[in-house]
Design a protein around this motif. Sequence first.
Motif, PDB file in Angstrom:
ATOM      1  N   VAL A 294       0.837  -1.197   0.000  1.00  0.00           N
ATOM      2  CA  VAL A 294       0.000   0.000   0.000  1.00  0.00           C
ATOM      3  C   VAL A 294       0.874   1.250   0.000  1.00  0.00           C
ATOM      4  O   VAL A 294       1.645   1.477   0.937  1.00  0.00           O
ATOM      5  CB  VAL A 294      -0.940   0.001   1.220  1.00  0.00           C
ATOM      6  N   GLY A 295       0.730   2.062  -1.030  1.00  0.00           N
ATOM      7  CA  GLY A 295       1.554   3.260  -1.156  1.00  0.00           C
ATOM      8  C   GLY A 295       1.422   4.199   0.022  1.00  0.00           C
ATOM      9  O   GLY A 295       2.411   4.755   0.516  1.00  0.00           O
ATOM     10  N   LYS A 308      -6.434   6.180  -2.405  1.00  0.00           N
ATOM     11  CA  LYS A 308      -7.430   7.257  -2.469  1.00  0.00           C
ATOM     12  C   LYS A 308      -8.389   7.180  -1.281  1.00  0.00           C
ATOM     13  O   LYS A 308      -8.767   8.213  -0.700  1.00  0.00           O
ATOM     14  CB  LYS A 308      -8.235   7.160  -3.772  1.00  0.00           C
ATOM     15  N   LEU A 309      -8.775   5.967  -0.920  1.00  0.00           N
ATOM     16  CA  LEU A 309      -9.699   5.806   0.204  1.00  0.00           C
ATOM     17  C   LEU A 309      -9.057   6.258   1.505  1.00  0.00           C
ATOM     18  O   LEU A 309      -9.741   6.794   2.390  1.00  0.00           O
ATOM     19  CB  LEU A 309     -10.153   4.346   0.308  1.00  0.00           C
ATOM     20  N   TYR A 310      -7.755   6.048   1.632  1.00  0.00           N
ATOM     21  CA  TYR A 310      -7.044   6.514   2.823  1.00  0.00           C
ATOM     22  C   TYR A 310      -7.138   8.037   2.957  1.00  0.00           C
ATOM     23  O   TYR A 310      -7.112   8.576   4.059  1.00  0.00           O
ATOM     24  CB  TYR A 310      -5.583   6.076   2.771  1.00  0.00           C
ATOM     25  N   PHE A 316      -6.116   3.763   9.043  1.00  0.00           N
ATOM     26  CA  PHE A 316      -5.267   3.291  10.140  1.00  0.00           C
ATOM     27  C   PHE A 316      -3.865   3.000   9.597  1.00  0.00           C
ATOM     28  O   PHE A 316      -3.679   2.151   8.721  1.00  0.00           O
ATOM     29  CB  PHE A 316      -5.884   2.049  10.777  1.00  0.00           C
ATOM     30  N   ASP A 317      -2.881   3.710  10.153  1.00  0.00           N
ATOM     31  CA  ASP A 317      -1.505   3.573   9.683  1.00  0.00           C
ATOM     32  C   ASP A 317      -0.767   2.418  10.342  1.00  0.00           C
ATOM     33  O   ASP A 317       0.214   1.917   9.789  1.00  0.00           O
ATOM     34  CB  ASP A 317      -0.726   4.865   9.946  1.00  0.00           C
ATOM     35  N   ASN A 318      -1.233   1.991  11.511  1.00  0.00           N
ATOM     36  CA  ASN A 318      -0.502   0.959  12.259  1.00  0.00           C
ATOM     37  C   ASN A 318      -1.457  -0.091  12.815  1.00  0.00           C
ATOM     38  O   ASN A 318      -1.504  -0.340  14.023  1.00  0.00           O
ATOM     39  CB  ASN A 318       0.303   1.595  13.388  1.00  0.00           C
ATOM     40  N   LEU A 319      -2.211  -0.695  11.916  1.00  0.00           N
ATOM     41  CA  LEU A 319      -3.109  -1.789  12.285  1.00  0.00           C
ATOM     42  C   LEU A 319      -2.393  -3.118  12.062  1.00  0.00           C
ATOM     43  O   LEU A 319      -1.727  -3.311  11.040  1.00  0.00           O
ATOM     44  CB  LEU A 319      -4.380  -1.743  11.438  1.00  0.00           C
ATOM     45  N   PRO A 520      -3.481  -2.934   6.049  1.00  0.00           N
ATOM     46  CA  PRO A 520      -4.251  -1.699   5.899  1.00  0.00           C
ATOM     47  C   PRO A 520      -5.691  -1.852   6.381  1.00  0.00           C
ATOM     48  O   PRO A 520      -6.247  -2.954   6.395  1.00  0.00           O
ATOM     49  CB  PRO A 520      -4.228  -1.467   4.383  1.00  0.00           C
ATOM     50  N   ALA A 521      -6.281  -0.730   6.758  1.00  0.00           N
ATOM     51  CA  ALA A 521      -7.714  -0.671   7.054  1.00  0.00           C
ATOM     52  C   ALA A 521      -8.153   0.778   6.966  1.00  0.00           C
ATOM     53  O   ALA A 521      -7.428   1.686   7.393  1.00  0.00           O
ATOM     54  CB  ALA A 521      -8.027  -1.237   8.434  1.00  0.00           C
ATOM     55  N   VAL A 522      -9.327   0.996   6.420  1.00  0.00           N
ATOM     56  CA  VAL A 522      -9.884   2.340   6.341  1.00  0.00           C
ATOM     57  C   VAL A 522     -11.398   2.246   6.514  1.00  0.00           C
ATOM     58  O   VAL A 522     -12.043   1.323   5.993  1.00  0.00           O
ATOM     59  CB  VAL A 522      -9.514   3.022   5.002  1.00  0.00           C
ATOM     60  N   ILE A 523     -11.951   3.168   7.295  1.00  0.00           N
ATOM     61  CA  ILE A 523     -13.399   3.241   7.510  1.00  0.00           C
ATOM     62  C   ILE A 523     -13.944   4.426   6.734  1.00  0.00           C
ATOM     63  O   ILE A 523     -13.437   5.547   6.847  1.00  0.00           O
ATOM     64  CB  ILE A 523     -13.729   3.381   9.009  1.00  0.00           C
TER      65      ILE A 523
END
Length: 647
Positions: A294-295, A308-310, A316-319, A520-523
């Motif tokens: 993940v870039g 883009k979603l980030y 979350f940068d450190n999941l 990675p994870a993004v809400i």
Amino acid sequence: MQAITSVLKPLLRFTLLIMSVFTLSRMGLLLWQQQRLANGDSLAVLLGGLRVDLSSVGYLSALAVLMLLADVLLRSKTAFFQHVFTLYSSIVVTLIVVVEASTPAFITQYDVRPNRLFVEYLDYPQEVFSMLLHGHLFAMISTLIIATLSCVFAYRYINAAFSKQQNAKTVSQVVILVTTLFVCLISARGTVSHRPLNPALVYFSSDSLVNSLALNSTYSVAFAIKNMGNEKNASSLYGTMPRDEILQTVKQAAYKNQFVTQSIPTLANNTPFNTGKHKNLVIILEESLGARFVGELGGIGVTPELDKLYQQGWGFDNLYATGTRSVRGIEAVTTGFPPSPSRSVVKLSKSQHNFFSLADVLSRTGYTTQFIYGGESHFDNMKSFFLGNGFSDIVDISDMQSPEFISSWGASDEDLFNQADKELSELNKSGKPFFSLVFTSSNHDPFDIPEGRVTLPEGHDPENVKRDLAIKYADYALGKFIAKAKTQDYWQDTVFLVVADHDVRVFGSEPVPLKSFHIPAVILNSDMDAKRDTRLVSQIDLPVTLLSLLGVEQATPMLGYDLTKHYPVERAMMQYYDNFAYVENGEAVILMPNQKVSYWRYDPSSKTQVAIDKDGSSVELAKKALAHVLFNNLAYTEQLYRLPNKS
């Protein structure tokens, strides 16, 4: 002497073949993995390996000796047992060759010798054969050729030992064989102590791969089968702790305001972030997507859509993932249950009904609950676990009409997301809140994807082109789905979580290479402002946080943190085969078999993991780690991880 060599000649040839395969394989693996070995490791591997090999030969030869005994006693009537011995021996040698020939590919993927994963995949022959056929055809054909040649050679070589046997007195032969059987049983036990040989007795390194080289792959797989039939609890590996102390420690570490009942010790209320209308929930569980791709997380940049979603949501940068298999990710994200050396609760018997899950709590709150998968939902026991714990609807490949591309593991991610869009649109029409878990599969070995969708820049690492193309395709399909979802009626009131189940592979010389669990994870579409969250967090925090964002206030037994709030510590837990890691505020404790413990300092920003000496704070952290991994077994066996029964 002549009588001894005569009656034992077939057995000697059998054991010679086995020992030759074990030794040649281990020597080849040592040469291949030379860069992972410290001074003295090779000798330790060879000495430990000899001990394990002799134990393996003892087990395999004991049955063979019984066949020779039967042959001696009945030789005047029939040569049947000579044929049985020859057939048994040649089959055993062939299977050993097959497993050892499979070892390099398994190590490349999992950084350890074949183990329980090797066995668990055999439960799904259709998927595995399709994967081998489409992604590992050369390796499969080579192994079959080697296995066939080995079988023919072993049969002829061992059978020839009978044809030249010299006659001897039956009594002498019986005495020789009974003595040999006794020697085989001693060799199989591998030790004169009260416990027989097990892998921990030959382990010497903090590197799981180096330790596994001291085994042979047949022994490793057999040991895994034994433990799957009799699941280890953590106390047999890491030590014990009084029940009350376990519960007190994990409850204190959970930072809950109020616990509801003693019958479900960790059941606690959590005031939700969202105080308005209950929102819908969609979890997109991405197969094998490590942060290193993940870039936005410093990876190689093959996920432009996720990047883009980030920028649009709560990223979350450190999941950190809890394990290395999809079932472990499913366990963490849907139940919040901490990891352990046992199998995931998705597969264990006592958790197939009345075990806590997001679907269970949401279904009791009036939600429609659904699981959508592009493959066959029975894989890894998902269908049974989900239907028994709150999911009311299962949608898999059998429900998809004319998917455009089907790989070894099912419909492509584009087909999956097309189906998901249809399902979500229908659910939205009902007027009830809904929860859908969407599980992708395109980014799975052998990485079959539709042609012409994505490309990689020139000069990309040629060894990983197929894998990275699959990752970029999965990302492309995700971006396409999210773009479409934003135009649909269901988008407005729906929280989306995009999260990986685990990295594509874990590798490193540490007993638990923590950096390989970074995912990675993004809400998206929650009431939280778009932001980057730099805290160290775990997969088990996500379901707690999601309930808070949905506005659901019902008490749950989860130990994870509601990340809409702030806590005195940042922590994560991971299981890597028989090693358990507990990370808190930059320090890590790793529990290993035989109650061995190592202490580390871990920097999430640089992903550096450095061994440190034990001190007072690390001892307290080790106690906390032990309590959490023991809680897993306690909560499972006593069925403490659940909601109160429905009235």
